[in-house]
Design a protein around this motif. Structure first.
Motif, PDB file in Angstrom:
ATOM      1  N   GLY A  91       2.781   4.883   4.784  1.00 48.84           N
ATOM      2  CA  GLY A  91       2.030   5.327   3.546  1.00 48.84           C
ATOM      3  C   GLY A  91       1.467   4.100   2.945  1.00 48.84           C
ATOM      4  N   THR A  92       1.954   3.143   2.766  1.00 49.01           N
ATOM      5  CA  THR A  92       1.576   1.919   2.102  1.00 49.01           C
ATOM      6  C   THR A  92      -0.109   1.803   2.481  1.00 49.01           C
ATOM      7  OG1 THR A  92       3.555   0.898   1.743  1.00 49.01           O
ATOM      8  CG2 THR A  92       1.819  -0.485   1.446  1.00 49.01           C
ATOM      9  N   TYR A 118       4.704   5.957  -7.109  1.00 39.67           N
ATOM     10  CA  TYR A 118       4.598   4.812  -6.037  1.00 39.67           C
ATOM     11  C   TYR A 118       3.879   5.319  -4.929  1.00 39.67           C
ATOM     12  CZ  TYR A 118       6.626   1.795  -2.528  1.00 39.67           C
ATOM     13  OH  TYR A 118       7.239   0.875  -1.621  1.00 39.67           O
ATOM     14  N   GLY A 120       3.358   2.600  -2.391  1.00 44.75           N
ATOM     15  CA  GLY A 120       3.482   1.673  -1.576  1.00 44.75           C
ATOM     16  C   GLY A 120       3.687   0.182  -2.009  1.00 44.75           C
ATOM     17  N   VAL A 214       2.976  11.543   0.740  1.00 44.31           N
ATOM     18  CA  VAL A 214       3.949  10.924   1.563  1.00 44.31           C
ATOM     19  C   VAL A 214       5.346  11.611   1.518  1.00 44.31           C
ATOM     20  CG1 VAL A 214       5.071   8.728   1.777  1.00 44.31           C
ATOM     21  CG2 VAL A 214       2.646   8.780   1.675  1.00 44.31           C
TER      22      VAL A 214
HETATM   23  C1  LIG Z   1       4.945   8.803  -2.702  1.00 44.08           C
HETATM   24  C2  LIG Z   1       5.053   7.604  -1.882  1.00 44.08           C
HETATM   25  N1  LIG Z   1       3.703   7.127  -1.067  1.00 44.08           N
HETATM   26  C3  LIG Z   1       3.800   5.928  -0.643  1.00 44.08           C
HETATM   27  C4  LIG Z   1       4.907   5.317  -0.229  1.00 44.08           C
HETATM   28  C5  LIG Z   1       4.737   4.106   0.750  1.00 44.08           C
HETATM   29  O1  LIG Z   1       5.193   4.629   2.081  1.00 44.08           O
HETATM   30  P1  LIG Z   1       5.749   3.823   3.125  1.00 44.08           P
HETATM   31  O2  LIG Z   1       7.201   3.146   2.920  1.00 44.08           O
HETATM   32  O3  LIG Z   1       5.849   4.483   4.301  1.00 44.08           O
HETATM   33  O4  LIG Z   1       4.695   2.403   3.315  1.00 44.08           O
HETATM   34  C6  LIG Z   1       6.171   5.998  -0.347  1.00 44.08           C
HETATM   35  C7  LIG Z   1       7.385   5.243   0.044  1.00 44.08           C
HETATM   36  O5  LIG Z   1       8.444   5.775  -0.472  1.00 44.08           O
HETATM   37  C8  LIG Z   1       6.156   7.134  -1.344  1.00 44.08           C
HETATM   38  O6  LIG Z   1       7.260   7.554  -1.747  1.00 44.08           O
END
Ligand SMILES: Cc1ncc(COP(=O)(O)O)c(C=O)c1O
Length: 399
Positions: A91-92, A118, A120, A214
């Motif tokens: 997601g990041t 949040y 990432g 995400v």
């Molecule tokens: C809403 C949201 N976006 C992005 C992310 C980041 O995703 P990742 O941990 O796969 O990098 C998260 C992780 O918890 C999240 O909750």
């Protein structure tokens, strides 16, 4: 070593359905669910057997494979507002790609993000400008990039008037990024009409709206939060539930916004993007979600548990609440009035009592995340819910 876990980090050796087992063979009913990916439960057979079968075919080709094409076709057929996708690992990085696309298309630089959300852990989004009006969120991490801080404008979510002022005051905004539900703090839903107003604001100011699904994507339903609220961003980002625990994330958008990513003018790279096992896992997960449509059952199971938990109080009268949609929810000790924004959540959430509760609940065989966020899955049963509620009553009488 995992950062936070009370009374000590568990070392987990196995997960199946709604349960996990630690190295001492203690069994736990799990609501952490890998922090969200396990919408089908741990080790779902349909996904694991598809991946196992594909393992002998090779893992990575630095070239297109058929699974990738099939996944793209399935994805755009499930989400009508998406015409094309990019595949990545987390997601990041997909959120960072979204921001890059927004800058490339608008020629503008700044990004609005919302306090308490949040997206990432990397610099361009995991920073907090010192001018932020939330004094206790002064920084998110040591080592913040000053350059990144300069590019971020922090807004207060669920407050359209303050957002309008920000947008009217600044011409250099490329994108606005938000979770459609503030899952990462309090699991707070948008107020009626808020998302529509945000979308209109973005449209009238030439700002790209990035919806970070995400957590909510393929959890609240096949169409995620955007289906629930009937509102679509310009760019949507998915991860977690699409891969059943395998590392995969997807950015979806219109052909016009993604065309220059395809030509390479807007860079999107990554050695492991669309690796066979992750792509097959996502294909199998989405196929299974489409076939079984478990979302209503997941929601009603979760709502049932939320109802039972919300009847509990500590011996000294502290009320337990469960805020969320059923598919996921946040535990909170405080008054029954549901917070509608970050400030209300902070005022009405007793973190110390929550920490004690989570620790005792785990000792009694029920595990959730260290923040008290609970993720339901298709594998959770009524028996599980009743067990969780019974152990919650026992835990609350101990704290
Ligand atoms: C809403 C949201 N976006 C992005 C992310 C980041 O995703 P990742 O941990 O796969 O990098 C998260 C992780 O918890 C999240 O909750």
């Amino acid at each position: 070593m995992r950062l936070i876990s009370e009374p000590c980090p568990l070392t987990i050796t196995r997960g199946e359905g709604s349960h996990i087992w630690d190295v001492d063979n203690n069994q736990y009913l799990d609501f952490a669910m890998g922090m969200g990916p396990h919408i089908l439960g741990h080790s779902p057979k349909a996904v694991i057997s598809a991946v196992r079968q594909a393992l002998d075919e090779g893992q990575l080709f630095a070239g297109q494979n058929l699974y990738e094409v099939e996944l793209a076709e399935l994805f755009v057929s499930l989400l009508p507002w998406i015409e094309q996708i990019r595949i990545g690992l987390s997601g990041t990085e997909m959120n960072l790609l979204a921001v890059r696309i927004a800058r490339a298309h608008t020629g503008k630089q700044k990004i609005i993000r919302f306090a308490g959300h949040y997206h990432g852990w990397l610099d361009p989004l995991f920073v907090n400008p010192s001018s932020a009006d939330s004094a206790d969120e002064n920084y998110l991490t040591a080592g913040q990039s000053k350059a990144a801080v300069n590019d971020i404008i922090l807004a207060q979510w669920n407050d359209i008037d303050s957002l309008r002022k920000l947008v009217n005051h600044e011409n250099d905004i490329a994108a606005m990024i938000m979770e459609p539900i503030m899952c990462n703090t309090g699991c707070i839903e948008p107020s009626a009409g808020y998302l529509e107003s945000v979308k209109n604001l973005c449209k009238s100011h030439g700002i790209i709206l990035i919806i970070d699904e995400v957590i909510t994507g393929f959890r609240l339903g096949i169409e995620g939060a955007q289906g629930r609220y009937k509102i679509h961003g310009d760019i949507s980002v998915y991860a977690k539930a699409i891969g059943a625990g395998f590392p995969i994330a997807i950015l979806g958008s219109s052909i016009s916004l993604l065309r220059e990513v395809g030509t390479g003018k807007i860079n999107h790279s990554g050695t492991y993007n669309a690796g066979v096992s992750s792509t097959v896992a996502a294909l199998a997960t989405l196929t299974e979600l489409k076939r079984t449509d478990p979302f209503e059952k997941i929601q009603s199971t979760g709502l049932n548990l939320m109802g039972q938990l919300s009847e509990l109080k500590t011996r000294d009268g502290k009320q337990l609440n469960a805020d969320g949609t059923g598919h996921l929810f946040q535990l909170r000790f405080g008054t029954k009035t549901k917070p509608t924004n970050l400030a209300e959540y902070r005022e009405n959430s007793d973190g110390e009592t929550l920490k004690k509760f989570i620790s005792v609940w785990q000792k009694l065989g029920v595990r959730t995340t260290s923040r008290g966020m609970c993720f339901l899955s298709a594998a959770h049963t009524q028996t599980d819910i009743d067990f969780a509620a019974e152990k919650a009553a026992a835990a609350i009488s101990e704290i």
